[in-house]
Design a protein around this motif. Sequence first.
Motif, short mmCIF file in Angstrom:
data_model
loop_
_atom_site.label_atom_id
_atom_site.label_comp_id
_atom_site.label_asym_id
_atom_site.label_seq_id
_atom_site.Cartn_x
_atom_site.Cartn_y
_atom_site.Cartn_z
N ALA A 44 0.85 -1.24 0.28
CA ALA A 44 0.05 -0.01 0.06
C ALA A 44 0.94 1.29 -0.01
O ALA A 44 0.33 2.19 -0.72
CB ALA A 44 -0.84 0.07 1.19
N TRP A 45 1.98 1.17 0.62
CA TRP A 45 3.07 2.44 0.58
C TRP A 45 3.28 2.50 -0.95
O TRP A 45 3.60 3.74 -1.40
CB TRP A 45 4.28 2.14 1.56
CG TRP A 45 3.81 2.41 2.96
CD1 TRP A 45 3.79 1.45 3.96
CD2 TRP A 45 3.80 3.54 3.58
NE1 TRP A 45 3.27 2.01 5.06
CE2 TRP A 45 3.54 3.30 5.00
CE3 TRP A 45 3.96 5.00 2.97
CZ2 TRP A 45 3.54 4.34 5.68
CZ3 TRP A 45 3.85 5.91 4.04
CH2 TRP A 45 3.71 5.79 5.28
N GLY A 46 3.53 1.74 -1.71
CA GLY A 46 3.87 1.59 -2.97
C GLY A 46 2.90 2.55 -3.74
O GLY A 46 3.13 3.34 -4.57
N LEU A 47 1.66 2.05 -3.53
CA LEU A 47 0.50 2.70 -4.17
C LEU A 47 0.28 4.08 -3.81
O LEU A 47 0.31 5.11 -4.56
CB LEU A 47 -0.98 1.96 -3.83
CG LEU A 47 -0.91 0.53 -4.15
CD1 LEU A 47 -2.24 0.27 -3.61
CD2 LEU A 47 -1.17 0.55 -5.80
N ALA A 48 0.64 4.46 -2.45
CA ALA A 48 0.56 5.87 -2.03
C ALA A 48 1.67 6.74 -2.69
O ALA A 48 1.41 7.80 -3.12
CB ALA A 48 0.78 5.86 -0.51
N LEU A 49 2.91 6.10 -2.66
CA LEU A 49 4.06 6.67 -3.47
C LEU A 49 3.71 7.03 -4.90
O LEU A 49 4.00 8.25 -5.39
CB LEU A 49 5.40 6.11 -3.30
CG LEU A 49 5.95 5.84 -1.76
CD1 LEU A 49 6.83 5.04 -1.69
CD2 LEU A 49 6.22 7.31 -1.17
N ALA A 50 3.25 6.20 -5.50
CA ALA A 50 2.88 6.48 -6.86
C ALA A 50 1.78 7.60 -6.95
O ALA A 50 1.90 8.26 -7.87
CB ALA A 50 2.32 5.19 -7.54
N ASP A 51 0.84 7.51 -6.10
CA ASP A 51 -0.23 8.67 -6.12
C ASP A 51 0.50 9.84 -5.79
O ASP A 51 0.03 10.98 -6.54
CB ASP A 51 -1.36 8.32 -5.08
CG ASP A 51 -2.32 7.17 -5.46
OD1 ASP A 51 -2.14 6.61 -6.67
OD2 ASP A 51 -3.00 6.72 -4.48
N ILE A 52 1.27 9.92 -5.10
CA ILE A 52 1.90 11.26 -4.60
C ILE A 52 2.86 11.62 -5.94
O ILE A 52 2.81 13.04 -6.24
CB ILE A 52 3.00 11.18 -3.48
CG1 ILE A 52 2.12 10.78 -2.01
CG2 ILE A 52 3.80 12.11 -3.42
CD1 ILE A 52 2.98 10.11 -1.16
N ALA A 53 3.26 10.73 -6.68
CA ALA A 53 4.24 11.16 -7.87
C ALA A 53 3.14 11.88 -8.82
O ALA A 53 3.65 12.85 -9.46
CB ALA A 53 4.98 10.06 -8.29
N ARG A 54 2.08 11.32 -8.99
CA ARG A 54 1.14 11.82 -9.93
C ARG A 54 0.48 13.21 -9.55
O ARG A 54 0.19 14.08 -10.28
CB ARG A 54 -0.05 10.90 -10.07
CG ARG A 54 0.27 9.63 -11.13
CD ARG A 54 0.37 10.14 -12.43
NE ARG A 54 0.60 9.05 -13.30
CZ ARG A 54 1.11 9.24 -14.44
NH1 ARG A 54 1.41 10.34 -15.15
NH2 ARG A 54 1.36 8.22 -15.58
N HIS A 55 0.12 13.39 -8.22
CA HIS A 55 -0.10 14.57 -7.64
C HIS A 55 0.71 15.91 -7.80
O HIS A 55 0.41 16.85 -8.19
CB HIS A 55 -0.53 14.54 -6.14
CG HIS A 55 -1.88 13.95 -5.78
ND1 HIS A 55 -2.98 14.40 -6.17
CD2 HIS A 55 -2.18 12.73 -5.36
CE1 HIS A 55 -4.13 13.56 -5.74
NE2 HIS A 55 -3.24 12.42 -5.12
N VAL A 56 2.17 15.28 -7.61
CA VAL A 56 3.30 16.40 -7.88
C VAL A 56 3.39 17.01 -9.18
O VAL A 56 3.37 18.01 -9.63
CB VAL A 56 4.44 15.94 -7.34
CG1 VAL A 56 5.45 16.83 -7.82
CG2 VAL A 56 4.47 15.51 -5.90
N ALA A 57 3.28 15.80 -10.24
CA ALA A 57 3.24 16.14 -11.73
C ALA A 57 2.04 16.97 -12.11
O ALA A 57 2.34 17.84 -12.88
CB ALA A 57 3.27 14.71 -12.49
N ARG A 58 0.79 16.60 -11.49
CA ARG A 58 -0.26 17.24 -11.72
C ARG A 58 -0.36 19.00 -11.46
O ARG A 58 -0.72 19.75 -12.00
CB ARG A 58 -1.64 16.85 -11.26
CG ARG A 58 -3.05 17.37 -11.72
CD ARG A 58 -4.10 16.24 -11.51
NE ARG A 58 -3.90 15.15 -12.43
CZ ARG A 58 -3.90 13.80 -11.98
NH1 ARG A 58 -4.28 13.64 -10.83
NH2 ARG A 58 -3.70 12.96 -12.82
N ALA A 59 0.29 19.14 -10.18
CA ALA A 59 0.60 20.44 -9.41
C ALA A 59 1.37 21.07 -10.44
O ALA A 59 1.30 22.21 -10.75
CB ALA A 59 1.05 20.32 -8.42
#
Length: 94
Positions: A44-59
Amino acid sequence: MKPLEIPPIAQASADSVEILRLWAVRGSGQQIILRHDAWKDPAAWGLALADIARHVARAHAQDGKDEEEVYQRILAGFRAEVGSPTDSPRGKVE
């Protein structure tokens, strides 16, 4: 110190749990505090890290940068750090 605001949905839910805080401290690198047992499955940490990366890219995209280029750059940094760490985590479980 410049703390971020708590998202309204997290603030409104009695079931919300903060799992990670990360600070950039000039001259001291990153300072992290986390709830390592937030999920039973560490994947689940891997999923969270991937989500964070996408949020940063979107920002960054909202600032006019190419979202996919930013995302790929984040992944490149991740791969570089995983392949050749620049430091070792220190700390303890409390």
